[in-house]
Design an enzyme around this catalytic site. Structure first.
Site, mmCIF file in Angstrom:
data_model
loop_
_atom_site.group_PDB
_atom_site.id
_atom_site.type_symbol
_atom_site.label_atom_id
_atom_site.label_comp_id
_atom_site.label_asym_id
_atom_site.label_seq_id
_atom_site.Cartn_x
_atom_site.Cartn_y
_atom_site.Cartn_z
ATOM 1 N NE ARG A 154 63.314 -5.630 4.657
ATOM 2 C CZ ARG A 154 62.206 -6.651 4.704
ATOM 3 N NH1 ARG A 154 61.137 -6.024 5.454
ATOM 4 N NH2 ARG A 154 62.005 -7.550 3.866
ATOM 5 C CG ASP B 101 56.985 -5.227 -0.366
ATOM 6 O OD1 ASP B 101 56.491 -6.542 -0.831
ATOM 7 O OD2 ASP B 101 57.258 -5.123 0.568
ATOM 8 C CD GLN C 215 56.868 -12.561 5.987
ATOM 9 O OE1 GLN C 215 57.123 -13.505 5.801
ATOM 10 N NE2 GLN C 215 57.976 -11.650 5.755
HETATM 11 O O1 MRU Z 1 59.448 -8.864 4.126
HETATM 12 P P1 MRU Z 1 57.992 -8.095 4.687
HETATM 13 O O2 MRU Z 1 57.533 -8.868 5.534
HETATM 14 O O3 MRU Z 1 58.328 -6.517 4.946
HETATM 15 O O4 MRU Z 1 57.390 -8.030 3.194
HETATM 16 C C1 MRU Z 1 55.921 -7.443 3.243
HETATM 17 C C2 MRU Z 1 55.249 -7.954 2.078
HETATM 18 O O5 MRU Z 1 55.889 -8.533 0.901
HETATM 19 C C3 MRU Z 1 53.779 -7.427 2.101
HETATM 20 O O6 MRU Z 1 53.216 -8.403 1.149
HETATM 21 C C4 MRU Z 1 53.822 -5.801 1.311
HETATM 22 O O7 MRU Z 1 54.612 -5.255 2.032
HETATM 23 C C5 MRU Z 1 52.306 -5.752 1.331
HETATM 24 S S1 MRU Z 1 51.880 -4.065 1.366
HETATM 25 C C6 MRU Z 1 51.422 -3.853 2.990
#
Ligand code: MRU
Length: 356
Positions: free
Chosen positions: A87, A237, A197
């Protein structure tokens, strides 16, 4: 807030890694045991573990598992390449790998495994402390809004709760700390298509007894425009040294609508999510995920059955993150306090990093 399932931990055997499989939530609580680096890479790529801080911790333990098999430099390089490719957007993943690499590489082969596990554990302990501090700074803000409005109405996006971290969460940490402190709080949760999510956020807030309501992503502008939201709290992120905030796709639209309606919009930013090497959000790599995530939706019964939403073969695009420029962000809530989303704001809180 009571005891929560651990998102990640070393199992009782002292080396394998237990993860809470988030692809089974909110239908079932499934804990999986991960025993190889390749399995950990699969868990990160398929989002069994997800959320920026948690994938940092998962990558760290993935490297530990690789070292158990072969602690030599070539194997470490190969494992880091595999994990880094899972990722690209969350800076925590690459930062966690670099941190472990810096610890193990100078060591003789025989000491590397133990040192890596100790460093991964330290990273997890730090994550919990950081998020708790973000919670305390943010809760003070929520208390102020509640004092003015009676009850604080929070809008959040994606899942930036404890499921996205080792514990507490980032954007939900202030909510938990405020709720535990007796502040009346209600959370509006946007569904967060395509991966949904928001359902994870609803699940964990439900477990904790925090009042909440799920909305379709497209409803957020209406709520912001009709005075239903007192404050927006999102995670990140990757945040640049200049305060541009990269977060789950859809965050930018919420920031625009918040600004148009004078609703404060805060990003909760742990130090390890700041990329000090970048001066512009335009330089952040945006993960493009499989189009099937947009084409299809889960049947919602926990069976794994997928239902097609668009005509067979329809071309789709699936950018997983977007960038909200710092000028649209009211403030960054960090473990060191709250600052303006700008180079000067961040430099004030992290002078040693800004100078480096
Ligand atoms: O694709 P994901 O579910 O890993 O993305 C997560 C997010 O964008 C969260 O908002 C981000 O990591 C927030 S910090 C805990």
């Amino acid at each position: 807030m009571g005891r929560r399932p651990r998102t990640i931990e070393v199992a009782d055997d002292g080396w394998s890694v237990s993860i809470l499989d988030q692809t089974a939530l909110p239908h079932r609580v499934v804990v999986r045991t991960v025993t190889t680096c390749a399995e950990m890479a699969e868990a990160i790529r398929t989002m069994r573990v997800r959320g920026a801080p948690l994938i940092g911790a998962a990558a760290a333990y993935g490297l530990c598992l690789a070292l158990r098999t072969d602690p030599a430099n070539a194997a470490v390089d190969a494992a880091m390449t595999m994990l880094r490719a899972t990722r690209p957007t969350a800076v925590n993943l690459a930062a966690a790998l670099a941190r472990l690499d810096a610890v193990v590489r100078p060591l003789p082969l025989g000491s590397r495994v133990a040192a890596a596990y100790a460093e991964a554990a330290a990273l997890c302990v730090e994550d919990v402390a950081i998020n708790q501090a973000i919670g305390d700074h943010g809760a003070a803000l929520l208390r102020t809004v509640a004092a003015a409005d009676g009850r604080v109405q929070v809008l959040t996006h994606c899942n930036a709760g404890y499921l996205a971290t080792v514990d507490w969460g980032t954007a939900l940490a202030p909510v938990y700390r405020a709720h535990d402190g007796g502040v009346p709080v209600h959370v509006w949760i946007s569904e967060t298509r395509p991966r949904g999510q928001g359902a994870l956020t609803a699940w964990e807030l439900g477990q904790a007894g925090v009042p909440h309501t799920v909305i379709a992503d497209n409803a957020a502008g209406h709520l912001l425009g009709t005075g239903k939201i007192g404050i927006c709290l999102v995670g990140t992120d990757r945040t640049t040294a200049t305060g541009d905030v990269c977060n789950k796709i859809g965050t930018y639209l919420k920031a625009l609508a918040a600004r148009d309606n004078d609703v404060p919009f805060y990003a909760c930013v742990p130090g390890p999510s700041i990329d000090w090497s970048l001066r512009s959000g335009a330089d952040i790599p945006i993960e493009e995920r499989d189009g099937d995530e947009v084409r299809r939706v889960s049947a919602g019964d926990g069976s794994g059955t997928m239902v097609r939403l668009v005509p067979d073969g329809t071309p789709v695009a699936n950018p997983a993150f977007d960038v909200t420029p710092g000028r649209l962000v009211t403030g960054l809530i960090t473990e060191r306090g709250i600052c303006v989303a700008s180079a000067a704001g961040l430099a004030g809180l992290y002078p040693e990093r800004a100078r480096a």
